[in-house]
Scaffold this motif. Structure first.
Motif, PDB file in Angstrom:
ATOM      1  N   ALA A  45       0.829  -1.206   0.000  1.00  0.00           N
ATOM      2  CA  ALA A  45       0.000   0.000   0.000  1.00  0.00           C
ATOM      3  C   ALA A  45       0.864   1.258   0.000  1.00  0.00           C
ATOM      4  O   ALA A  45       0.571   2.227  -0.718  1.00  0.00           O
ATOM      5  N   ARG A  46       1.936   1.260   0.785  1.00  0.00           N
ATOM      6  CA  ARG A  46       2.808   2.436   0.812  1.00  0.00           C
ATOM      7  C   ARG A  46       3.524   2.625  -0.511  1.00  0.00           C
ATOM      8  O   ARG A  46       3.718   3.760  -0.977  1.00  0.00           O
ATOM      9  N   ALA A  47       3.927   1.517  -1.143  1.00  0.00           N
ATOM     10  CA  ALA A  47       4.562   1.625  -2.457  1.00  0.00           C
ATOM     11  C   ALA A  47       3.587   2.193  -3.480  1.00  0.00           C
ATOM     12  O   ALA A  47       3.941   3.078  -4.273  1.00  0.00           O
ATOM     13  N   ALA A  48       2.354   1.694  -3.466  1.00  0.00           N
ATOM     14  CA  ALA A  48       1.338   2.183  -4.403  1.00  0.00           C
ATOM     15  C   ALA A  48       1.072   3.665  -4.173  1.00  0.00           C
ATOM     16  O   ALA A  48       0.934   4.448  -5.125  1.00  0.00           O
ATOM     17  N   GLU A  49       1.007   4.070  -2.914  1.00  0.00           N
ATOM     18  CA  GLU A  49       0.773   5.464  -2.565  1.00  0.00           C
ATOM     19  C   GLU A  49       1.918   6.340  -3.072  1.00  0.00           C
ATOM     20  O   GLU A  49       1.703   7.424  -3.629  1.00  0.00           O
ATOM     21  N   GLU A  50       3.139   5.872  -2.903  1.00  0.00           N
ATOM     22  CA  GLU A  50       4.311   6.658  -3.276  1.00  0.00           C
ATOM     23  C   GLU A  50       4.387   6.884  -4.784  1.00  0.00           C
ATOM     24  O   GLU A  50       4.644   8.006  -5.236  1.00  0.00           O
ATOM     25  N   VAL A  51       4.146   5.840  -5.579  1.00  0.00           N
ATOM     26  CA  VAL A  51       4.355   5.989  -7.026  1.00  0.00           C
ATOM     27  C   VAL A  51       3.180   6.651  -7.731  1.00  0.00           C
ATOM     28  O   VAL A  51       3.315   7.084  -8.873  1.00  0.00           O
ATOM     29  N   GLN A  76      -4.112   2.478   8.611  1.00  0.00           N
ATOM     30  CA  GLN A  76      -3.351   3.155   9.655  1.00  0.00           C
ATOM     31  C   GLN A  76      -1.875   3.315   9.296  1.00  0.00           C
ATOM     32  O   GLN A  76      -1.148   4.058   9.958  1.00  0.00           O
ATOM     33  N   HIS A  77      -1.427   2.605   8.275  1.00  0.00           N
ATOM     34  CA  HIS A  77      -0.022   2.661   7.858  1.00  0.00           C
ATOM     35  C   HIS A  77       0.163   3.454   6.564  1.00  0.00           C
ATOM     36  O   HIS A  77       1.248   3.425   5.973  1.00  0.00           O
ATOM     37  N   THR A  78      -0.877   4.132   6.112  1.00  0.00           N
ATOM     38  CA  THR A  78      -0.818   4.938   4.900  1.00  0.00           C
ATOM     39  C   THR A  78      -1.407   6.315   5.194  1.00  0.00           C
ATOM     40  O   THR A  78      -2.023   6.522   6.241  1.00  0.00           O
TER      41      THR A  78
END
Length: 383
Positions: A45-51, A76-78
């Motif tokens: 999820a964090r990778a998807a959010e970043e790119v 909660q982690h994004t």
């Protein structure tokens, strides 16, 4: 309208090989390679959010983790990523579903989208205590969404329907914003319900001519009701610096499909009552030798996986071109995935999205400047 891209959270497990399952078939053993822990799903999820993905779809069914609980934890982690939560009407009260959605919106800052899945398999539905036939499930979905939408408008709702009955239902606090509803289905009754209630109509990755026909049909049904819908498509993706590298990866995945697994999955999917699933099966007919069904559209995933069974395969430029082709038909939203989901999110986000941004078709939803697309590497030609 700029294009919107969503990624996928593999709550049935992830792998460097295809993880099968869905539509009455169990998850394959490869799903144990990377278990769907909150820690790993949060990495994706964090990778998807970043790119630059706007959201992430989470599936529903007996073959995967529960979508509501999983996304509530991963959220909660994004910070920005939205969660397209798949759920099945009829398994819970519509009033409770409306309340859950409102709570999710408040606790995540408005990051919920809803993917309404009516349920295409009688056997799986009965395991959850649902004994309606397919058409009955769709009629119930329509009544269910009548209640949910009425509650989200802030009023009291009374409905004595064929399948749903509520009296003086109301929410203490309505969701803000109201979650958008994503809905798919290829049967005639699915089209009627989609035209009535969906904000975004979804199709699996069929060839462009078939997608165009479906869009025209659903758009006409919606216009007859005075509504305008957006359209989205669900695909896998294998994108690399060169076409040769991408097809080599597709071949590697295909080599991991043993004949016994393919035969077992295909037999299970052949019993599916889902019209969309039957359309997916017809694209390859269970054969390995005719899998590129349109330029850069590969049906190999569907040999071992139910539901979405096609992938865009090619160089970053070729994949971007196929996306433009679907966009020209009316597709504005793309829900993508790839094996493994962590690495493939970066391949697409760093390879394809900058090319679309340079063409004015996409911008990062977080306002981040995209890295300019790198040219394809030089490949000398033998003289």
């Amino acid at each position: 309208m700029p294009l919107t891209f969503h990624w996928f959270l593999p709550t049935n497990g992830d792998s460097r090989h295809v993880v099968g399952g869905g539509h009455g078939t169990p998850a394959t053993a490869s799903g144990r390679d990377r278990p769907p822990t909150v820690a790993y799903l949060s990495q994706i999820a964090r990778a998807a959010e970043e790119v630059g993905f706007a959201g992430a779809l989470t599936p529903t069914g007996a073959w995967c983790e529960d979508a509501w609980l999983t996304t509530a934890m991963v959220a909660q982690h994004t910070e920005r990523l939205k969660f397209l939560v798949a759920f099945r009407p009829g398994l819970i009260s519509p009033t409770l579903a409306a309340q859950m959605a409102a709570t999710f919106q408040r606790q995540t800052g408005g990051r919920l989208l809803l993917n309404v899945v009516t349920g295409g398999e009688n056997k799986e539905q009965r395991a959850f205590g649902d004994f309606l036939d397919k058409d009955g499930r769709y009629r119930r979905t329509g009544e269910f969404l009548d209640v949910v939408r009425g509650l989200w408008e802030g009023g009291a709702v009374d409905l004595h329907g064929e399948h749903v009955r509520v009296e003086d239902a109301a929410l203490a606090r309505v969701p803000d914003p109201v979650p958008e509803i994503y809905f798919g289905g290829s049967s005639p009754i699915a089209g009627e319900i989609a035209a009535r209630h969906s904000d975004v109509y979804l199709t699996w990755g069929e060839p462009p001519a078939q997608v165009a026909e479906k869009i025209a049909r659903i758009r006409s049904l919606a216009e007859a009701r005075g509504r305008t819908l957006r359209f989205g498509i669900r695909l896998h993706v294998i994108t690399r610096d060169t076409a040769e590298q991408a097809w080599a990866e597709a071949d590697r995945l295909l080599d991991g499909f043993d004949a016994e697994t393919v035969a077992s999955v295909q037999a299970g999917l052949a019993r599916s009552e889902s019209e969309g699933q039957q359309r997916m099966l017809a694209l390859h007919g269970g054969r390995r030798d005719r899998l590129e069904i349109h330029p850069n559209l590969w049906a190999g995933i569907g040999l071992v996986r139910g539901g979405a069974g096609t992938a865009l395969v090619g160089s970053h430029d070729e994949v971007a071109e196929r996306i433009r082709e679907y966009h020209a038909l009316g597709i504005d939203e793309f829900i993508l995935s790839g094996y493994p989901h962590l690495e493939e999110a970066y391949w697409f986000g760093e390879g394809v999205l900058p090319r679309l941004a340079a063409q004015g078709l996409w911008r990062h939803p977080g306002g981040k400047e995209t890295v300019p697309a790198a040219p394809a590497p030089f490949v000398p030609v033998a003289s």
